[in-house]
Scaffold this active site. Structure first.
Site, PDB file in Angstrom:
ATOM      1  N   ASP A 129       2.771  -5.916  11.924  1.00 14.87           N
ATOM      2  CA  ASP A 129       1.908  -4.936  11.239  1.00 14.87           C
ATOM      3  C   ASP A 129       2.403  -3.522  11.540  1.00 14.87           C
ATOM      4  O   ASP A 129       1.615  -2.613  11.823  1.00 14.87           O
ATOM      5  CB  ASP A 129       0.448  -5.108  11.634  1.00 14.87           C
ATOM      6  CG  ASP A 129      -0.515  -4.324  10.732  1.00 14.87           C
ATOM      7  OD1 ASP A 129      -0.060  -3.793   9.690  1.00 14.87           O
ATOM      8  OD2 ASP A 129      -1.713  -4.241  11.066  1.00 14.87           O
TER       9      ASP A 129
ATOM     10  N   ASN B 200       0.843  -1.207   0.000  1.00 13.58           N
ATOM     11  CA  ASN B 200       0.000   0.000   0.000  1.00 13.58           C
ATOM     12  C   ASN B 200       0.877   1.256   0.000  1.00 13.58           C
ATOM     13  O   ASN B 200       0.927   2.017   0.956  1.00 13.58           O
ATOM     14  CB  ASN B 200      -1.005  -0.001   1.151  1.00 13.58           C
ATOM     15  CG  ASN B 200      -0.378  -0.178   2.517  1.00 13.58           C
ATOM     16  OD1 ASN B 200       0.755  -0.630   2.642  1.00 13.58           O
ATOM     17  ND2 ASN B 200      -1.118   0.185   3.539  1.00 13.58           N
TER      18      ASN B 200
ATOM     19  N   ASP C  25      -3.483  -5.764   1.490  1.00 14.66           N
ATOM     20  CA  ASP C  25      -3.551  -5.374   2.900  1.00 14.66           C
ATOM     21  C   ASP C  25      -3.935  -3.915   3.063  1.00 14.66           C
ATOM     22  O   ASP C  25      -3.443  -3.033   2.365  1.00 14.66           O
ATOM     23  CB  ASP C  25      -2.222  -5.623   3.592  1.00 14.66           C
ATOM     24  CG  ASP C  25      -2.330  -5.357   5.084  1.00 14.66           C
ATOM     25  OD1 ASP C  25      -3.136  -6.033   5.733  1.00 14.66           O
ATOM     26  OD2 ASP C  25      -1.658  -4.438   5.571  1.00 14.66           O
TER      27      ASP C  25
ATOM     28  N   HIS D 235      -6.197  -9.400   4.077  1.00 19.04           N
ATOM     29  CA  HIS D 235      -6.770  -8.521   5.100  1.00 19.04           C
ATOM     30  C   HIS D 235      -8.260  -8.794   5.055  1.00 19.04           C
ATOM     31  O   HIS D 235      -8.937  -8.397   4.115  1.00 19.04           O
ATOM     32  CB  HIS D 235      -6.442  -7.067   4.737  1.00 19.04           C
ATOM     33  CG  HIS D 235      -7.081  -6.042   5.613  1.00 19.04           C
ATOM     34  ND1 HIS D 235      -6.346  -5.164   6.368  1.00 19.04           N
ATOM     35  CD2 HIS D 235      -8.384  -5.727   5.841  1.00 19.04           C
ATOM     36  CE1 HIS D 235      -7.158  -4.358   7.034  1.00 19.04           C
ATOM     37  NE2 HIS D 235      -8.399  -4.678   6.717  1.00 19.04           N
TER      38      HIS D 235
END
Length: 430
Positions: A302, A91, A149, A176
């Site tokens: 994460d 991302n 994600d 996700h």
């Protein structure tokens, strides 16, 4: 020039044992006792020597959001935390959704990273929507897995076709899991704490409902399906059932979901806001039980850095995510190992062997002759309390600043080169 590490307790093949390491040419040349002399000697007396930790879920933010993190700062933070291999989420802007963009991203990683970076590509173009990427092409360009994600794949048909394509290309698909229609504008977990704070809640079913769909599709396609940041007891039960049925599913849990639950969220402290949100005490207990019985395979941070402005004081508008690379090991060692909930060997397995094996990260997660000398040296007895000045990440968005922890990383080595050393570390004999 050869380096020898002596007097340490080494994590080898799932066990802790005294051993020396001889390192030369970037690789481990020998493991054992009474090894040949070396020009440099590192005395790890009373210390833990472990394979470099492996984190398959990290946000490096570059390109596109370098005010939050860069490849250089994020991977230096990884080294600070003892991680030598990280999986970079896609991302970023532009997203690595074509073979050319994947190749460009990998080139940037190689030029700027302080540790090894495995690069994810997206599942769909732009990371959202329904147009699939060229799975074979992005695999050839160097992607090690695919994920969207930050966003759940909302259409079952898209996920089904993505799984078929990923299976054909021999690419793990990391999901996700989040059904947008079940979010209801929520910002933290739906429950008593959300009601007390007057913050709209996200029900756990937003995760587990989409997970149930995906596990059925994974069984039908045979893909290696990986579940990112599991957070609910229902999700753990679904994964356990799927594994028993032979579905090729792996799963990760984040440190914050193992240590915190929603009743600990402090009003206006949006460092407690992440996605998925902190859940209830029963969920936290189920996550730990899932790790212990093998339902959940690994721990992944994460790591999600944001600027102070991104977080703000309002839970509804604040960005999701906390940093985790630098605090992960001492946090987990303090709250899981020292409390007797897990053993040190279990924790190290979840942070080294399991993620490397699950994703086929050859050379990561273990120390052996002929392998790259990727390792970390921890002082398990040394207290560590992080201040904002201690972080190498640009992101200061973590609720763990100021927490009294134990288990300080003293040194991280990547391919035989020291990429981080604590200022106070007294390790060098020569």
């Amino acid at each position: 020039m050869a380096t020898k590490i002596i007097n340490g307790t080494v994590f080898l093949a799932g066990e802790l044992q005294p051993a020396e390491l001889l390192i030369e040419g970037g690789k481990v040349q020998a493991l054992g006792t009474n090894l040949p002399a070396a020009e440099v000697v590192i005395d790890a007396q009373g210390k833990l020597v472990t394979p470099g930790l492996v984190d398959v879920h990290v946000h490096l933010r570059e390109p596109g959001e370098s005010q939050k993190e860069t490849i250089a700062t994020g991977t230096l933070a990884a080294a600070h935390g003892g991680f030598t291999t990280v999986g970079a989420m896609p991302n970023v802007v532009p997203a690595p959704d074509t073979p050319a963009r994947v190749a460009t991203q990998i080139q940037a990683n190689q030029a700027q990273a302080k540790v090894h970076v495995a690069q994810y590509a997206t599942i769909t173009t732009g990371r959202t929507g329904d147009q699939l990427v060229d799975m074979a092409g992005i695999k050839a360009a160097g992607a090690f897995a695919v994920t969207n994600d930050g966003s759940g794949v909302q259409t079952a048909g898209t996920m089904y076709q993505a799984m078929q394509a990923a299976q054909a290309a021999d690419l793990p698909l990391a999901a996700h899991v989040e059904d947008d229609s079940l979010l209801f504008g929520g910002a933290i977990n739906a429950g008593q704490r959300a009601a007390t704070l007057g913050v709209p809640g996200i029900p756990g079913v937003a995760e587990s409902a989409q997970l149930a769909r995906d596990l059925v599709l994974a069984q039908a396609t045979g893909v290696h399906y990986h579940v990112c940041h599991v957070s609910t007891k229902e999700s753990v039960a679904l994964i356990r059932q799927a594994k028993a049925a032979g579905v090729h599913v792996t799963a990760e849990v984040s440190p914050h979901h193992l240590v915190l639950c929603d009743d600990e969220i402090e009003a206006e402290n949006t460092n407690y806001k992440m996605n998925p949100p902190l859940r209830g005490q029963a969920d936290r207990a189920a996550l730990l039980a899932g790790l212990l019985d093998g339902t959940i395979d690994m721990i992944a941070t994460d790591h999600a850095p944001h600027t102070l402005a991104d977080k703000g004081p309002d839970f509804v508008t604040a960005a999701n995510g906390i940093t985790g690379l630098e605090t992960a090991f001492p946090l987990l060692y303090t709250h899981l190992v020292l409390t007797g909930k897990v053993t040190l060997t279990q924790l190290l397995t979840w942070l080294t062997l399991k993620p490397a094996q699950s994703f086929g990260l050859t050379g990561a997660g273990r120390l052996a002759p002929g392998q790259l000398a990727d390792l970390a040296i921890f002082d398990l007895h040394q207290p560590v309390t992080f201040t904002e000045q201690d972080y190498y990440s640009k992101g200061l968005n973590t609720p763990f600043t100021g927490w009294p922890l134990q288990g300080k990383n003293l040194l991280t080595m990547v391919a035989g080169e020291v990429v981080y050393q604590a200022k106070e570390a007294q390790l060098w004999n020569a």
